[in-house]
Design a protein around this motif. Structure first.
Motif, PDB file in Angstrom:
ATOM      1  N   GLY A 467      -4.746  -5.197   2.586  1.00 50.62           N
ATOM      2  CA  GLY A 467      -4.835  -4.264   1.474  1.00 50.62           C
ATOM      3  C   GLY A 467      -5.014  -4.945   0.137  1.00 50.62           C
ATOM      4  N   PHE A 471      -8.307  -4.776  -2.737  1.00 47.17           N
ATOM      5  CA  PHE A 471      -7.864  -4.272  -4.028  1.00 47.17           C
ATOM      6  C   PHE A 471      -8.172  -5.267  -5.142  1.00 47.17           C
ATOM      7  CE2 PHE A 471      -4.500  -4.429  -7.267  1.00 47.17           C
ATOM      8  CZ  PHE A 471      -4.708  -3.202  -7.871  1.00 47.17           C
ATOM      9  N   THR A 535      -6.725  -2.726   6.555  1.00 46.34           N
ATOM     10  CA  THR A 535      -7.508  -2.542   5.339  1.00 46.34           C
ATOM     11  C   THR A 535      -7.268  -1.177   4.707  1.00 46.34           C
ATOM     12  OG1 THR A 535      -9.197  -3.910   6.386  1.00 46.34           O
ATOM     13  CG2 THR A 535      -9.814  -2.804   4.369  1.00 46.34           C
ATOM     14  N   THR A 538      -5.145  -0.552   1.493  1.00 43.28           N
ATOM     15  CA  THR A 538      -5.638  -0.692   0.116  1.00 43.28           C
ATOM     16  C   THR A 538      -5.252   0.528  -0.715  1.00 43.28           C
ATOM     17  OG1 THR A 538      -7.508  -1.980   0.943  1.00 43.28           O
ATOM     18  CG2 THR A 538      -7.696  -1.107  -1.283  1.00 43.28           C
TER      19      THR A 538
END
Length: 602
Positions: A467, A471, A535, A538
């Motif tokens: 994440g 970002f 993922t 994020t």
């Protein structure tokens, strides 16, 4: 002379068409140029707005509202005709608008509005005009001075080119505000006071100035105007910096991963004679779990719904950015992006239904009707709940952001008559066109026991890594997007936005592949949900950033603004999670199929 019925509707439709196509409305000298009053609200709370006529100001006996588009209503616009009489290219000097006798309560209401830095928005020929309701001055410590004044005279400065209006603004230069004393109990500099009331006379002036700017470029003039503070500047250096970091990261991941895979293939295929079923003889690593890696996960329907809605938002975001690049949204089309997003959300529902039901059929899902219902409500249900809370708060406070009943019925009808049916149609087509799953290796009936994993391979750690990296790739651009959505800026750098969007998807895909490889190398074959969460997390970082933005990068406050900000920030985080989770999953699935297919073919 007022036009009623069908002629008025036809005229309004023509005006909307001219505005949408960017055609200039030609005026002759002396023609009436309608000035609409729109809304007022605290300067630091962009989404907390109220109808202009909720304040004790000059207003006609009967208020006539302008017919608005769906995007304008969603944007909180409530335009109504005003008493200002403006003729094309005819100057006016200090013309009386009206005389008001304000009660003590009304004076206190104006004082409170001015102390909260209320601004107003008018609209002239689709050009927004902003100004402050009054003036406040704080001076001295001992003794402390607190002065509040009301602007009773406005100077309208309008630029024209030929028969078209190019720009307009309002100023209070060389104008003295009328002081508003506590309780309106004393004489106020020439303004009548008596019996606890205050009498004020509102006036206005109009000045026309010729401009060389053509009508087709008048949006540039509005962008250069700075009633609100300018925070959006060309930030190529920051984007290039992010791009370099992303390229280095992706290059590092790809090179390292390919070298490791090359060594793995060389080691696993040294003595390979049979197919995939003979590969678990005294070895370890990702090869040994080939009979379990394609074992279907739990909660198959929910997984497919996440993938379907994620694909829908991926399509929606791409379409919005491309439409913006084609110049379909400009600063004079109020709420154009809102309208486009709603229409595209309804039309792209077929994408979510197709992707979800197609994959659900491939992994042997049986309850496809329930899968379609879950797909259609996965995002729409949280959206409806959040909107209900936010709209109730706006309705309770009297804000123009509260949607009228007709608009609510229109949106509900769009979902029931367009969005939901398209989801069903897409699901049926996906179910009928779904092929086999195409797993390179067979799955055994008895699952293999997963060995104990070190701490750095746990789900939370992978979510933190998966994440944070995407970002960090968009953190610079995220500030500008927040300043646009939750501020008053007009975002125009859509080329940069497209680059950042591509970077975000690329980083998410590569990080997901790397984390999936590390998971499989530890003989853990439960990668299905892990790839989505890694993922997809994020969205958590984006929501945390929204809290940081609220506290440290904005001056927003109050129940109304806070409810809307955090409610829709949660939905934004959910959209990013669904979209990136979908990209992450498909990338991991393609990678796993590739490595096991390559191993089998060698």
């Amino acid at each position: 002379m007022q036009m009623k019925g069908e002629p008025m509707m036809v005229l309004h439709s023509v005006l909307i068409l001219f505005s949408f196509l960017g055609w200039a409305l030609g005026y002759k000298q002396g023609d009436n140029v309608t000035l609409y009053v729109n809304k007022v609200g605290p300067y630091h709370n962009p989404q907390e707005t109220y109808h202009y006529y909720t304040l004790p100001v000059c207003r006609p006996e009967k208020v006539h509202h302008k017919s608005l588009s769906l995007g304008e209503v969603l944007d909180g616009d409530r335009m109504a005709e005003s008493l200002y009489y403006i003729r094309f290219r005819e100057n006016v000097e200090k013309k009386a608008l009206c005389q008001l006798t304000l009660s003590e309560k009304q004076v206190d209401e104006l004082r409170e509005a001015i102390e909260e830095l209320y601004y107003f928005e008018f609209v002239l020929d689709d050009i927004p005009i902003w100004g402050f309701v009054g003036y406040i001055e704080e001076s001295g410590f001992l003794p402390h001075s607190h002065k509040v004044g009301l602007w009773t005279h406005l100077d309208f400065n309008i630029e024209y080119n030929g028969d078209s209006v190019i720009f307009a603004n309002v100023s209070v230069k060389d104008v003295k505000p009328v002081p508003l004393e506590e309780g309106a109990g004393a004489a106020v500099g020439g303004v009548g006071v008596g019996g606890g009331s205050l009498t004020v006379t509102h006036t206005y002036s109009v000045h026309w100035f010729e401009s060389s700017l053509p009508y087709s470029r008048r949006a540039e003039r509005l962008r250069d105007y700075s009633f609100f503070p300018k925070t959006l500047e060309i930030h190529w250096l920051s984007i290039i910096n992010s791009l370099v970091l992303v390229v280095l990261l992706l290059g590092f991941v790809i090179i390292i991963l390919m070298r490791v895979l090359k060594n793995d293939f060389a080691r696993y295929n040294v003595e390979e004679e049979g197919g995939c079923d003979d590969l678990d003889q005294g070895d370890n690593g990702w090869k040994i779990i080939h009979t379990d890696v394609f074992r279907f996960p739990p909660f198959k329907s929910l997984l497919c719904a996440v993938l379907g809605v994620g694909a829908q938002f991926l399509t929606l975001a791409t379409a919005i950015i491309l439409m913006a690049l084609l110049g379909m949204f400009n600063v004079h089309r109020h709420g154009a992006i809102n309208s486009a997003a709603i229409v595209l959300y309804a039309l792209t529902s077929c994408v979510s239904g197709y992707v979800s039901c197609s994959f659900y059929t491939q992994i042997n899902g049986q309850r496809w009707v329930w899968n379609i219902i879950l797909t259609s409500s996965l995002f729409s249900a949280p959206l409806f709940f959040t909107w209900s809370v936010v709209n109730s708060v706006h309705w309770w406070s009297g804000s123009t952001q509260a949607l009228p009943a007709t608009t609510v019925l229109l949106l509900l009808g769009a979902w029931l008559l367009v969005g939901f049916p398209l989801t069903i149609i897409g699901g049926i087509v996906g179910k009928n066109r779904a092929g086999s799953f195409q797993a390179p290796c067979r799955t055994r009936n008895i699952p293999r026991q997963i060995p104990a994993q070190p701490w750095y391979k746990h789900t939370i750690v992978h979510m933190a890594i998966g994440g944070f990296l995407p970002f960090s790739a968009i953190s610079v651009e995220l500030y500008y997007i927040f300043a646009t959505v939750w501020g008053r800026e007009h975002y125009t750098l859509y080329g940069i936005l497209l680059c950042v969007f591509a970077i975000l998807l690329s980083v998410g895909a590569c990080i997901s592949v790397a984390l999936t490889y590390f998971l499989l190398s530890g003989e853990d074959y439960q990668w299905w949900w892990r790839s989505v969460l890694s993922t997809g997390s994020t969205g958590i970082f984006i929501f945390v950033y929204s809290v940081f933005y609220y506290r440290n990068r904005s001056s927003m406050s109050g129940l109304v603004q806070s409810t809307e900000f955090f409610g829709y920030s949660l939905l934004t985080a959910m959209v990013f999670s669904l979209m990136l989770g979908s990209v992450s999953f498909w990338s991991s699935l393609a990678f796993i199929r590739y490595i096991y297919r390559s191993l089998k073919m060698d």
